[in-house]
Design a protein around this motif. Structure first.
Motif, PDB file in Angstrom:
ATOM      1  N   MET A 288       0.849  -1.208   0.000  1.00  0.00           N
ATOM      2  CA  MET A 288       0.000   0.000   0.000  1.00  0.00           C
ATOM      3  C   MET A 288       0.879   1.250   0.000  1.00  0.00           C
ATOM      4  N   ALA A 289       0.472   2.224  -0.788  1.00  0.00           N
ATOM      5  CA  ALA A 289       1.252   3.460  -0.845  1.00  0.00           C
ATOM      6  C   ALA A 289       1.303   4.109   0.535  1.00  0.00           C
ATOM      7  N   ARG A 290       2.403   4.751   0.826  1.00  0.00           N
ATOM      8  CA  ARG A 290       2.573   5.417   2.105  1.00  0.00           C
ATOM      9  C   ARG A 290       1.900   6.782   2.047  1.00  0.00           C
ATOM     10  N   VAL A 291       0.915   6.969   2.916  1.00  0.00           N
ATOM     11  CA  VAL A 291       0.140   8.200   2.903  1.00  0.00           C
ATOM     12  C   VAL A 291       0.706   9.205   3.894  1.00  0.00           C
ATOM     13  N   LEU A 292       1.134   8.672   5.025  1.00  0.00           N
ATOM     14  CA  LEU A 292       1.638   9.507   6.112  1.00  0.00           C
ATOM     15  C   LEU A 292       2.991   8.992   6.564  1.00  0.00           C
ATOM     16  N   THR A 293       3.774   9.845   7.176  1.00  0.00           N
ATOM     17  CA  THR A 293       4.968   9.376   7.873  1.00  0.00           C
ATOM     18  C   THR A 293       4.516   8.367   8.918  1.00  0.00           C
ATOM     19  N   PRO A 294       5.088   7.135   8.958  1.00  0.00           N
ATOM     20  CA  PRO A 294       4.629   6.169   9.969  1.00  0.00           C
ATOM     21  C   PRO A 294       4.852   6.694  11.389  1.00  0.00           C
ATOM     22  N   GLN A 295       3.932   6.362  12.271  1.00  0.00           N
ATOM     23  CA  GLN A 295       4.038   6.814  13.661  1.00  0.00           C
ATOM     24  C   GLN A 295       5.349   6.386  14.296  1.00  0.00           C
ATOM     25  N   ALA A 296       5.734   5.140  14.029  1.00  0.00           N
ATOM     26  CA  ALA A 296       6.935   4.602  14.669  1.00  0.00           C
ATOM     27  C   ALA A 296       8.192   5.334  14.200  1.00  0.00           C
ATOM     28  N   GLU A 297       8.122   5.911  12.994  1.00  0.00           N
ATOM     29  CA  GLU A 297       9.292   6.591  12.441  1.00  0.00           C
ATOM     30  C   GLU A 297       9.454   7.978  13.070  1.00  0.00           C
ATOM     31  N   ASP A 298       8.363   8.716  13.140  1.00  0.00           N
ATOM     32  CA  ASP A 298       8.436  10.094  13.650  1.00  0.00           C
ATOM     33  C   ASP A 298       7.023  10.546  14.004  1.00  0.00           C
ATOM     34  N   PHE A 299       6.679  10.384  15.283  1.00  0.00           N
ATOM     35  CA  PHE A 299       5.298  10.663  15.693  1.00  0.00           C
ATOM     36  C   PHE A 299       4.885  12.115  15.474  1.00  0.00           C
ATOM     37  N   PRO A 300       5.694  13.104  15.848  1.00  0.00           N
ATOM     38  CA  PRO A 300       5.288  14.508  15.616  1.00  0.00           C
ATOM     39  C   PRO A 300       5.062  14.791  14.132  1.00  0.00           C
ATOM     40  N   ARG A 301       5.869  14.195  13.291  1.00  0.00           N
ATOM     41  CA  ARG A 301       5.730  14.367  11.848  1.00  0.00           C
ATOM     42  C   ARG A 301       4.432  13.701  11.377  1.00  0.00           C
ATOM     43  N   TRP A 302       4.158  12.498  11.903  1.00  0.00           N
ATOM     44  CA  TRP A 302       2.891  11.820  11.591  1.00  0.00           C
ATOM     45  C   TRP A 302       1.719  12.737  11.943  1.00  0.00           C
ATOM     46  N   TYR A 303       1.806  13.373  13.127  1.00  0.00           N
ATOM     47  CA  TYR A 303       0.717  14.253  13.579  1.00  0.00           C
ATOM     48  C   TYR A 303       0.541  15.435  12.609  1.00  0.00           C
ATOM     49  N   GLN A 304       1.641  16.038  12.224  1.00  0.00           N
ATOM     50  CA  GLN A 304       1.559  17.145  11.263  1.00  0.00           C
ATOM     51  C   GLN A 304       0.972  16.674   9.937  1.00  0.00           C
TER      52      GLN A 304
ATOM     53  N   SER B 214     -10.347   6.688  -8.908  1.00  0.00           N
ATOM     54  CA  SER B 214     -10.210   5.241  -8.672  1.00  0.00           C
ATOM     55  C   SER B 214     -10.691   4.865  -7.282  1.00  0.00           C
ATOM     56  N   VAL B 215     -11.217   3.631  -7.151  1.00  0.00           N
ATOM     57  CA  VAL B 215     -11.700   3.145  -5.853  1.00  0.00           C
ATOM     58  C   VAL B 215     -10.570   3.201  -4.830  1.00  0.00           C
ATOM     59  N   GLY B 216      -9.394   2.768  -5.246  1.00  0.00           N
ATOM     60  CA  GLY B 216      -8.260   2.720  -4.324  1.00  0.00           C
ATOM     61  C   GLY B 216      -7.972   4.085  -3.716  1.00  0.00           C
ATOM     62  N   ARG B 217      -7.968   5.086  -4.575  1.00  0.00           N
ATOM     63  CA  ARG B 217      -7.651   6.429  -4.093  1.00  0.00           C
ATOM     64  C   ARG B 217      -8.727   6.928  -3.140  1.00  0.00           C
ATOM     65  N   ARG B 218      -9.968   6.595  -3.463  1.00  0.00           N
ATOM     66  CA  ARG B 218     -11.057   7.043  -2.590  1.00  0.00           C
ATOM     67  C   ARG B 218     -11.014   6.331  -1.243  1.00  0.00           C
ATOM     68  N   ILE B 219     -10.651   5.056  -1.259  1.00  0.00           N
ATOM     69  CA  ILE B 219     -10.558   4.312   0.004  1.00  0.00           C
ATOM     70  C   ILE B 219      -9.472   4.908   0.894  1.00  0.00           C
ATOM     71  N   VAL B 220      -8.337   5.218   0.291  1.00  0.00           N
ATOM     72  CA  VAL B 220      -7.252   5.857   1.045  1.00  0.00           C
ATOM     73  C   VAL B 220      -7.765   7.135   1.713  1.00  0.00           C
ATOM     74  N   GLU B 221      -8.536   7.894   0.960  1.00  0.00           N
ATOM     75  CA  GLU B 221      -9.063   9.172   1.441  1.00  0.00           C
ATOM     76  C   GLU B 221     -10.027   8.993   2.625  1.00  0.00           C
ATOM     77  N   TRP B 222     -10.932   8.012   2.501  1.00  0.00           N
ATOM     78  CA  TRP B 222     -11.901   7.776   3.583  1.00  0.00           C
ATOM     79  C   TRP B 222     -11.231   7.179   4.819  1.00  0.00           C
ATOM     80  N   GLU B 223     -10.195   6.385   4.604  1.00  0.00           N
ATOM     81  CA  GLU B 223      -9.459   5.860   5.762  1.00  0.00           C
ATOM     82  C   GLU B 223      -8.702   6.983   6.450  1.00  0.00           C
ATOM     83  N   LEU B 224      -8.126   7.857   5.659  1.00  0.00           N
ATOM     84  CA  LEU B 224      -7.410   9.022   6.189  1.00  0.00           C
ATOM     85  C   LEU B 224      -8.318   9.849   7.086  1.00  0.00           C
ATOM     86  N   ARG B 225      -9.550  10.018   6.650  1.00  0.00           N
ATOM     87  CA  ARG B 225     -10.492  10.838   7.412  1.00  0.00           C
ATOM     88  C   ARG B 225     -11.093  10.074   8.590  1.00  0.00           C
TER      89      ARG B 225
END
Ligand SMILES: [Zn+2]
Ligand SMILES: [Zn+2]
Lengths: 468, 468
Positions: B1-17, B327-338
């Motif tokens: 799966m494409a990386r949407v956000l900086t992973p939490q384990a990598e850099d939590f403050p960055r993930w939050y931003q 695309s369905v994939g892109r929309r799913i990423v978006e709804w999961e993000l939200r």
């Protein structure tokens, strides 16, 4: 009956001050022109907000929140805007113990800071129309404050939209005027309003066209109750808002903004209030029915409590008044002062007979109703009281409004109410002459009831009056 | 799966931003430390407000509104209060184009201005208990701002009460802590919280005792999510609030104040969010179920629309996503993000089979469900997802909390989460040592689960952690 308030006919401003104080609605804050909104008035405001908010959401706008503090430079980007607002600004010059490099203005309205965000959020035709609203406090320094009507700080909602065409922005500004503002005012507040176009002199600082809803108070003065502005591309230019259209061309959107405030509480008080106090339209009454234990006796308290529970189940906002240690008369005065639409009085004899007194504040009558089935009948009774207040307010407004044909007659008529005078007769010169007499053009309307597309076309009337 | 956000384990403050920006939740305002709350985050806030407001009203408090601007001299009347707040004040020195005779502070909190009103409103024991609340913006100048967590302006509610006895004020402060704050956090936000007593060092400026609800974020840092203060008679003395008791003696009331803010949004994000984005508890999700037209086909759009209508009728906040041009994939990423809790995907084959894919965000699973009866089953499905998030958050908190017996161990444990350490071991010296290591005592709790009446008694633990 003991005199509770200064009678309206004797001294209307004094009556207004009296009712604000005695019904515990609002009072002055310590900083000049600010106000405290007390729980009873705030309860009304929460219901007004609910009606407005539902309609705003139905228009497609979503709520958000933008900062209170705006860099002073933002306001200067739109020339008319800063010119209109600069005399009223409150300015923060110190933050965290230090002089700020750039002073921050406490928002008088949020076109500038919201459009700075829209410039980042809007990039494609797919982002349009963009509709946003916020509920917020604003500050406009006021030298002659009047509680709930003109204060240095007030609460309001402000909507901001961006559209792909001038015509769409125009339609939307009018949709808000009718479906959000006029609907809330007439259906919830039971206040008939004129929907009209502001003259160039009266329009919002930065707008191309301003529309407003205007009400007529019991003292014959008008009150602007809500405004909806077509901003053209003024702020889009000032804040560099642009989108790419279907053909890949960069375009500026067309915008609107619109607001209504706690001033609506002042309107409810001044349109419906009488010498006994407030008269609240049931839809915005925090308590719609008060059930008084008028006299103690076997099972009275229980019966009254049961009625309150039944009313609540029937969707009515009901409250029990069990305070038999205070005289019935004094409590009735108090509930009338607060404007509760329906009062049910219960004593041992009423319960025995199964017929109870039901006092209707709007009609100032006391009827009786079978206790059995009263709760189920109440929603319909409240509807009749809602309608009755609107009917009375319409009749009153009609009585205090006259069509006149000269400026002299308009000045004469404005002593007691509103005048409709042909805009062609008035014009800019006439508007100035009226202003010298303390009278303003509230809005322009068409004789045929349509909205004014072109003020210089035939068939346009000005509604003129003294105003708050 | 494409990386949407900086992973939490990598850099939590960055993930939050990242999540704030990509899920369009909040962004910086132009004046230092201020923020824009975007519609999706504001929609969550409206639901959080509704839960809090209902519970506040159930406690007997009524809403009101007090001025934004407070004379500087008011803050000085309570010594601890001004000492605590003076470094954070924003000051208006110019109003209506003129230098003000007395500068006005933009409220950092409203104890002073509200108690100035209470001094006028309270005169008899019959006026007590007096309970009031306001929803408002406050400004506390912030040098190290963090969106939604620590900003120069934020939104909150602040409740203020006055009681006839110390014990009643004490009970009410704890009632708010449990029935309003902890209940909203655990039941609506699905966030387990510690209820505890603040140390003297951490208590509110002007309070005798401060209580708080503390949550543990996914990065192991604690967040103070709501506080309830016993003010003793400090403000009653400073503002000369007095009432006449049953025997005719003049008495000072005992007071409380309590607040919770938009910081709760930060908590929802940091407790439930994962590497795909937000995960919203259904009770505060503006959209609880999204129905995707996954692939076009005979009757798919109609079936999806009907499902949305059925869900709405079943009391579910549902939205249709008909955007098959994306695309369905892109929309799913978006709804999961939200963070939308449930996603139903509809295509021609699903409709033909009568079995449709139902993705559950909290459990990260995709199940299937009969289309027939899905709408009716949805409220129960949402309940399970609400419970699941609370269960996960509890398990996470338990995993990241350890009981330790020395200060050294507490410092070690606070690298990854929270430590429970006996307060007798810690004491004022230990608290200072922890602070030097960037760790604070979040609150004091009793081993037996009761609230801490006397911090110096046996059986008291300190919960210590790094904190926002
Ligand atoms: Zn137009
Ligand atoms: Zn106590």
């Amino acid at each position: 009956m003991a005199r509770v308030l200064t009678p309206q006919a004797e001294d209307f401003p004094r009556w207004y001050q009296d009712v604000l104080a005695k019904a515990q609605l609002a009072e002055n804050g310590p900083v000049r022109g600010t106000m405290v909104i007390r729980p009873w008035a705030f309860g009304i405001w929460e219901l007004v907000q609910r009606g407005l908010d539902d309609r705003i959401k139905a228009s497609g706008a979503r709520n958000a929140y933008f900062p209170l503090l705006i860099p002073e430079s933002y306001l200067r980007r739109e020339a008319d805007h800063i010119e209109g607002f600069s005399p009223e600004l409150a300015v923060v010059t110190v933050g965290g113990g230090k002089e700020l490099a750039e002073p921050a203005v406490v928002r008088p309205t949020s076109e500038t800071i919201i459009n700075a965000s829209l410039a980042r959020w809007i990039s494609s035709y797919r982002d349009l129309p963009f509709k946003i609203n916020q509920w917020a406090n604003v500050v406009r320094w006021e030298l002659r404050p009047r509680l709930l009507l003109r204060t240095s700080e007030f609460l309001w909602q402000e909507g901001h939209t961006a559209h792909a065409s001038c015509e769409e922005a125009h339609s939307f500004a009018l949709e808000i005027l009718e479906d959000t503002y006029a609907a809330t005012m007439e259906r919830d507040l039971a206040i008939p309003v004129w929907r009209g176009r502001k003259t160039d002199r009266e329009k919002f600082a930065g707008a191309v066209v301003s529309w407003s809803c205007e009400g007529l108070m019991r003292d014959g003065k008008a009150l602007q109750m809500g405004t909806s502005h077509e901003l053209g591309q003024n702020f889009a230019n000032a804040f560099d808002i642009a989108y790419t259209d279907e053909r890949g061309t960069r375009q500026r959107p067309w915008q609107t903004s619109w607001g209504a405030s706690t001033r609506l509480l002042g309107a409810v008080i001044m349109v419906h209030g009488d010498d006994q106090g407030l008269r609240l339209p049931p839809r915005v009454a925090p308590v719609q029915v008060v059930v008084l234990v008028a006299r103690e006796g076997e099972g009275v308290f229980e019966q009254a409590s049961r009625l309150v529970a039944d009313l609540t189940r029937a969707g009515v906002r009901a409250e029990l008044d069990p305070h038999t240690d205070v005289s019935v008369g004094r409590r009735i005065v108090e509930w009338e002062l607060r404007g509760v639409p329906v009062r049910v009085e219960l004593g041992p004899r009423d319960i025995a007979s199964g017929q109870v007194p039901v006092a209707l504040r709007a009609e100032a009558v006391k009827t009786t109703h079978a206790l059995d089935g009263l709760a189920q009948a109440m929603p319909a009774i409240l509807e009749t009281q809602q309608d009755e207040l609107l009917r009375q307010a319409r009749a009153f407004r009609d009585r205090l409004t006259s069509r006149v044909t000269t400026i002299g007659e308009a000045i004469e008529q404005a002593r007691v109410g509103a005048a409709r005078v042909p805009w062609a007769t008035l014009g800019l010169d006439g508007e100035r002459r009226l202003l010298e007499a303390g009278i303003s053009v509230r809005c322009l309307v068409r004789e045929d009831g349509a909205l004014v597309d072109d003020p210089e076309a035939g068939g346009v009337d000005a509604i003129v009056a003294r105003a708050y």
